[in-house]
Design a protein around this motif. Structure first.
Motif, short mmCIF file in Angstrom:
data_model
loop_
_atom_site.label_atom_id
_atom_site.label_comp_id
_atom_site.label_asym_id
_atom_site.label_seq_id
_atom_site.Cartn_x
_atom_site.Cartn_y
_atom_site.Cartn_z
N TYR A 1 -3.56 7.40 -3.37
CA TYR A 1 -4.45 7.84 -2.29
C TYR A 1 -4.39 9.36 -2.11
N TYR A 2 -3.25 9.93 -2.36
CA TYR A 2 -3.11 11.39 -2.33
C TYR A 2 -4.02 12.02 -3.39
N GLU B 1 0.83 -1.20 0.00
CA GLU B 1 0.00 0.00 0.00
C GLU B 1 0.87 1.26 0.00
N LEU B 2 1.99 1.21 0.71
CA LEU B 2 2.87 2.37 0.79
C LEU B 2 3.36 2.78 -0.59
N GLN B 3 3.59 1.82 -1.47
CA GLN B 3 4.07 2.14 -2.81
C GLN B 3 3.04 2.92 -3.63
N TRP B 4 1.78 2.80 -3.25
CA TRP B 4 0.71 3.50 -3.97
C TRP B 4 0.31 4.80 -3.28
N TRP B 5 1.20 5.38 -2.51
CA TRP B 5 0.86 6.58 -1.75
C TRP B 5 0.25 7.67 -2.61
N TYR B 6 0.75 7.86 -3.83
CA TYR B 6 0.26 8.95 -4.68
C TYR B 6 -1.17 8.70 -5.15
#
Length: 340
Positions: free
Chosen positions: A195-196, A188-193
């Motif tokens: 969710y931003y 999930e952290l890799q997809w931070w953008y």
């Protein structure tokens, strides 16, 4: 894994020097300019054509009667992802078409009221419409990032239009239901953008800091690629498209089910949700230093039922594989074409 991996590891520096010389020679012959201060070549005068809901801006290289190759870029990149690939293929007699996707560069919507839709089949239909406008019945199609997903969709849903496929990071066709499933925290952290972008703050931030944002993604996705300012600026100009922010935000919000698509694509989405197997000859590629979210090759091998090979390109190659390893990408195009 095959001989390509070992070939790419043999004297990476010499390969780049020799490859640059070959590109320069082909560029001169094909009218592709090379600014003295830039790290890579640049396309010459671009072309435009009305295709579907768009006026598509595109680069073209090679003989007009050559076998067609269509190369599709991703986000946050542009047609210069293939600026060193195109002359290599053109020198072999291919007609190479490199279009700006909707929301990039000189591509524009024909109607002001058209929805700025970034959902996956919309981009694929754009390329089918472009092929129709250019009177290209069938082409070898290659792609990376958004471009790989688009190429995968065309190969899956319109195999009669796709002679063969080269896809960086393999099978990238998705659907909204899969997009709603939670991943382990590290993934999930890799997809931070993503969710931003789902927030109003994220849209405003991307609109205000588009180039800074893109540069950060380049660095994270290709941590060993030492691109220079000129190379980045060359591509960043494509983000000045008036529809760029709207298309990017819609694309990522749609994936999470937070934005509606267009009803005309509902049937295509239903077919894509079934994860259709791709039967055309395919080579998938992956860089050994890809810092962007991507599936492992073993996870998608079963999604290709035709002649198939996977190549992991070594030497610190990141997410933007065509621009970081143009010879490897061009070789994949010519090799997969020989299997078709």
């Amino acid at each position: 894994m095959d001989a390509m991996k070992s070939r790419e590891t043999i004297d990476h520096r010499r390969r780049r020097i020799v490859g640059a010389a070959a590109i320069a020679l082909a560029a001169i012959e094909l009218g592709i300019s090379q600014p003295a201060q830039a790290a890579s070549a640049s396309f010459g005068a671009l072309k435009e054509i009305e295709a579907g809901v768009l006026k598509v801006g595109y680069a073209e290289a090679g003989p007009a009667d050559g076998a067609a190759v269509i190369l599709l870029h991703g986000w946050p990149y542009d047609i210069h992802m293939y600026v060193d690939v195109a002359p290599l293929l053109a020198a072999k007699g291919y007609r190479v078409i490199v279009p700006y996707l909707r929301g990039y560069g000189t591509t524009r919507f024909l109607a002001k009221e058209a929805m700025r839709n970034g959902q996956q089949p919309a981009l694929a239909v754009d390329i089918i419409n472009l092929m129709d406008a250019l009177k290209i019945d069938k082409a070898v199609i290659g792609g990376c990032d958004w471009g790989a997903r688009t190429a995968d969709i065309i190969a899956a849903l319109w195999p009669e239009r796709c002679k063969a496929l080269v896809s960086v990071s393999g099978y990238l066709i998705g659907n909204q239901q899969a997009g709603k499933l939670p991943l382990p925290p590290k993934a999930e952290l890799q997809w931070w953008y993503q969710y931003y972008f789902a927030t109003d703050r994220g849209r405003a931030g991307y609109e205000k800091y588009t180039r800074d944002f893109a540069r950060l993604i380049w660095q994270l996705a290709s941590p060993k690629w030492n691109f220079d300012d000129a190379t980045f600026a060359q591509s960043a100009a494509a983000f000045d498209n008036p529809d760029h922010v709207a298309i990017v935000i819609h694309n990522y919000r749609w994936r999470l089910g937070l934005a509606e698509g267009e009803a005309q694509f509902d049937d295509l989405e239903k077919r894509l949700a079934q994860a259709p197997v791709i039967g055309v000859p395919t080579i998938t590629l992956e860089g050994d230093a890809n810092g962007a979210p991507h599936p492992e090759p073993d996870a998608y091998r079963k999604m290709f039922s035709g002649p198939y090979a996977h190549r992991t390109i070594t030497g610190g190659i990141g997410h933007n594989l065509p621009q970081e390893a143009p010879q490897a990408f061009a070789d994949a195009i010519t090799d997969v074409d020989s299997k078709s």
